[in-house]
Structure formats: structure tokens, C-alpha cells
Design an enzyme around this catalytic site. Structure first.
Site, short mmCIF file in Angstrom:
data_model
loop_
_atom_site.label_atom_id
_atom_site.label_comp_id
_atom_site.label_asym_id
_atom_site.label_seq_id
_atom_site.Cartn_x
_atom_site.Cartn_y
_atom_site.Cartn_z
N GLU A 182 0.79 -1.23 0.00
CA GLU A 182 0.00 0.00 0.00
C GLU A 182 0.83 1.28 0.00
O GLU A 182 0.76 2.08 0.94
CB GLU A 182 -0.98 0.00 1.18
CG GLU A 182 -2.07 -1.03 1.04
CD GLU A 182 -3.22 -0.84 2.04
OE1 GLU A 182 -3.17 0.10 2.85
OE2 GLU A 182 -4.16 -1.65 2.01
N GLU A 207 -6.13 -8.10 0.10
CA GLU A 207 -6.79 -7.68 1.34
C GLU A 207 -8.23 -7.34 1.02
O GLU A 207 -8.52 -6.65 0.04
CB GLU A 207 -6.11 -6.46 1.98
CG GLU A 207 -4.77 -6.73 2.61
CD GLU A 207 -4.24 -5.56 3.43
OE1 GLU A 207 -5.07 -4.70 3.83
OE2 GLU A 207 -3.03 -5.49 3.65
#
Length: 379
Positions: free
Chosen positions: A183, A284
Site C-alpha cells: 500500500e 486484502e
């Protein structure tokens, strides 16, 4: 990558502790009131912090968890780690992280390999922090400090080191994928040279290690980067050799621009195209919904189990059109199955045999159940 569809869970709050996931455990090891691992180590002092975190690593994920993961019909674990796992690249005079994690990672990977699980190691926390004010970076940095050459170099040294371990330590034999950073910032302007410099360098440096070790190309690790749907753009635009590259996409409708209704969540997930680059893993996702509605009667987990069953099935329907999925996370102390795969199985929201998922997206066909069955036959 394995021939079967990736079905996995992240082992969150283990080697990168996000306090919100397990506040009681955070307090038990002496970190209550601290925002991140960096802050806790500063508060406790290095020696006491090392002992506290080693106790946590020894107990948070046990061999029994690995057995339970396999019984839940899963075939993959994603293990988030911080760059401080390689202790000689940590600046001892200015950075404060717990030491001694490598033996626990080695033991965990050995357990997972013995159980036949595929393993993804994820550089979840990068040097200098890839985003600001977020404990998943291991610290609460006021600004992201990762996007400079000398921090990239520390991350590259970490990736070289862990690649060597993966290929030379038998306990790591089922590690098939290495994520080079989790991320990052989602625009080129906010992440200078990430795609043009860091990603190509990561591929070259990892492959150079493998070449020096004379690893057969078919045994290379897959090098994973965030999918262009996440940002900041096409991760392989500047990479010459794309062999065994892979991609990660994180999909949380909780924070997406989607109308907040049961019908819209199901419809969005049924039609969700998370591809564009192959192989992409939705690395995720969860069952959590926006904060302002999550405990209201229409969304409360105790009274809306059928919706959450259907929404999970809808997400799996779309994510298995890609290379697979990894749920965030395996366990938590939130008392909320929407953030814990283990708790969702125990609550009866996720079946231990995924072939039992309802065909919420294709109710008149066998498309979803057929795809799930085929994937299981390939295990």
C-alpha cells in the site's frame, strides 16, 4: 504460483502490530496507550521491548492456528513483515523497533510449509514509512519518508536478504511470492520514482540474488507489486523483464464510493472486475462496512448474518476470476467477525468448505460452485 486458486488469510498483528486489531494483546505486552511499535519500543526501552515482543511472536500465531487455517479450507498465508526484521539496516540511534523476530518467522514458515500452505511474505512496513500516520508502517511518521533513493536502497537490501533466506533455508521452502511494498501512496506525485526506479530495481536485485544462487527460473519467487487499480499506475511500465511478476489489489467497500445498502454491496461485489494485470490476487478485503453504520440495526453483525454470508460469497465470486484472494485478517480481538476469518467461520458466516457458498451472483447457473469445485480439485 500454485496451480490452484489462492485462498488465504493475512496473519495480521504478528510481525507488524496494528494496535486496533488486538488492543488487549497490545496492553498485555506493555504497549497500552502507544500508537505503534516504534512508540512502544521507545517507551519500554529496547531490552524490555525485545522480551515483550518475543513473547507476542511466540504466542499470537501458534501451530494450532496453522492447523485451523487448513481445516477452514484455505491454502495460503500472507505474512506481513517490517524492514526492521533485517536488524543491520536499522539506524540504532534513531529508529526503535523490536529485535529477534527472524527465528519466529522461520518457525512459522516451517509450520505452514509442513501443512502444505503457500506463503506470501509481504514487506508491509517500508523504511521511513510509505504512508503517514499509520501503524501498519510500524511507526506514526508525520509524513511519508520512503520515497527517496537512500530509503529505497534500504528496502532493496532487505529484499535481497530475505530472498537469500527464502532460497537457502528449508523452512521457507513454500514461500513463493515476495511483495516489495504494501500500500504505497496512490499517485506518482506522492510516490516519486516508485514505479520508475524502485520497482525495476527490486526486480533486478531479487533476480540477481537468484542468479548468484543458481536458482532455476521455475523456482524463482513471484515478485508482487500493487495492481494499477490501487495506484499509482502500471507497476511494470518501466520493468523490462516481467517474468514471474504478480500483482496485489486491496478492496474494501467500507472506504469505497459505493451506495451503502445491502443490495448495492452485493451487486457491486458480484460485478467487481479487479483485473487488468495477471496474475492479480485480491490480497486484502474484509466484511467491514462504514463506521457510521456498522453497529446500526441494519448492519449489525449479530442480526445480519445472512447478508454477510451473501456478501462474502459475492466477493469470492469476483475475486476468483483473478488468481485468488487473501482475507484481512485471520484473527483479531475486536469481537467482530467482519475483520476475522477465524471468527467468521466460528459464527457460521463463512463455511469451512467453500463449495457450500451460495450462488448469489449466478443463482440460475452452476458457474460459481463449478469454479470453486475445480479449484479444490487442483489442490
Amino acid at each position: 504460483m500454485p496451480c490452484h486458486t489462492i485462498r488465504g488469510v493475512s496473519l495480521g498483528a504478528l510481525f507488524v502490530f496494528e494496535p486496533w486489531l488486538a488492543e488487549a494483546e497490545w496492553a498485555r505486552i506493555g504497549c497500552g496507550g502507544q500508537r505503534s511499535e516504534f512508540d512502544c519500543v521507545m517507551a519500554l526501552g529496547q531490552t524490555a521491548a525485545d522480551a515483550a515482543f518475543q513473547d507476542h511472536w511466540d504466542t499470537w500465531i501458534a501451530r494450532a492456528d496453522i492447523a485451523e487455517i487448513t481445516r477452514a479450507g484455505l491454502n495460503t498465508v500472507r505474512i506481513p513483515v517490517g524492514y526492521w526484521l533485517r536488524e543491520d539496516i536499522v539506524y540504532a540511534d534513531s529508529e526503535h523497533f523490536p529485535r529477534g523476530a527472524l527465528p519466529y518467522l522461520e518457525r512459522l514458515c516451517g509450520w505452514a510449509a509442513d501443512a502444505g500452505l503457500y506463503i506470501i511474505i509481504d514487506l508491509h512496513a517500508a523504511p521511513g514509512a510509505q504512508v503517514a500516520s499509520n501503524p501498519f508502517t510500524g511507526q506514526y511518521a508525520p509524513v511519508p519518508g520512503f520515497y527517496v533513493d537512500w530509503q529505497y536502497e534500504r528496502a532493496l537490501k532487505f529484499l535481497e536478504w530475505i530472498t537469500t533466506i527464502i532460497h537457502t533455508n528449508r523452512n521457507f521452502r513454500n514461500v513463493g511470492m515476495l511483495q516489495v511494498v504494501n500500500e504505497p501512496e496512490r499517485s506518482d506525485a506522492a510516490s516519486p520514482n516508485l514505479r520508475a526506479a524502485f520497482y525495476p530495481s527490486a526486480v533486478r536485485r531479487i533476480r540477481a540474488v537468484e542468479a548468484a544462487l543458481r536458482i532455476d527460473r521455475e523456482q524463482y519467487v513471484h515478485i508482487q507489486m500493487m495492481n494499477k487499480l490501487w495506484g499509482p499506475g502500471d507497476p511494470v511500465e518501466f520493468i523490462a523483464d516481467k517474468y514471474f511478476t504478480a500483482f496485489d489489489d486491496h478492496r474494501y467497500l467500507k472506504w469505497a464510493d459505493v451506495p451503502v445498502s445491502h443490495a448495492d454491496y452485493i451487486a457491486t461485489s458480484c460485478s467487481d472486475d479487479r483485473g487488468g494485470l495477471w496474475p492479480t490476487i485480491v490480497g486484502e478485503f474484509s466484511l467491514s462496512v462504514p463506521d457510521d453504520v456498522q453497529w446500526t440495526p441494519g448492519w449489525h453483525p449479530s442480526s445480519n448474518k445472512q447478508f454477510y454470508k451473501d456478501w462474502f460469497a459475492a466477493q469470492i465470486h469476483s475475486y476468483e476470476k483473478q488468481a485468488g484472494w487473501v482475507f484481512w485478517t485471520w484473527k483479531s480481538q475486536l469481537g467482530d467477525y467482519r475483520w476475522s476469518y477465524r471468527d467468521a467461520v466460528l459464527a457460521g458466516v463463512i463455511p469451512p468448505d467453500l463449495r457450500q457458498l451460495r450462488r448469489v451472483c449466478d443463482p440460475e447457473t452452476n458457474e460459481t460452485s463449478g469454479r470453486l469445485g475445480l479449484a479444490f480439485q487442483n489442490l
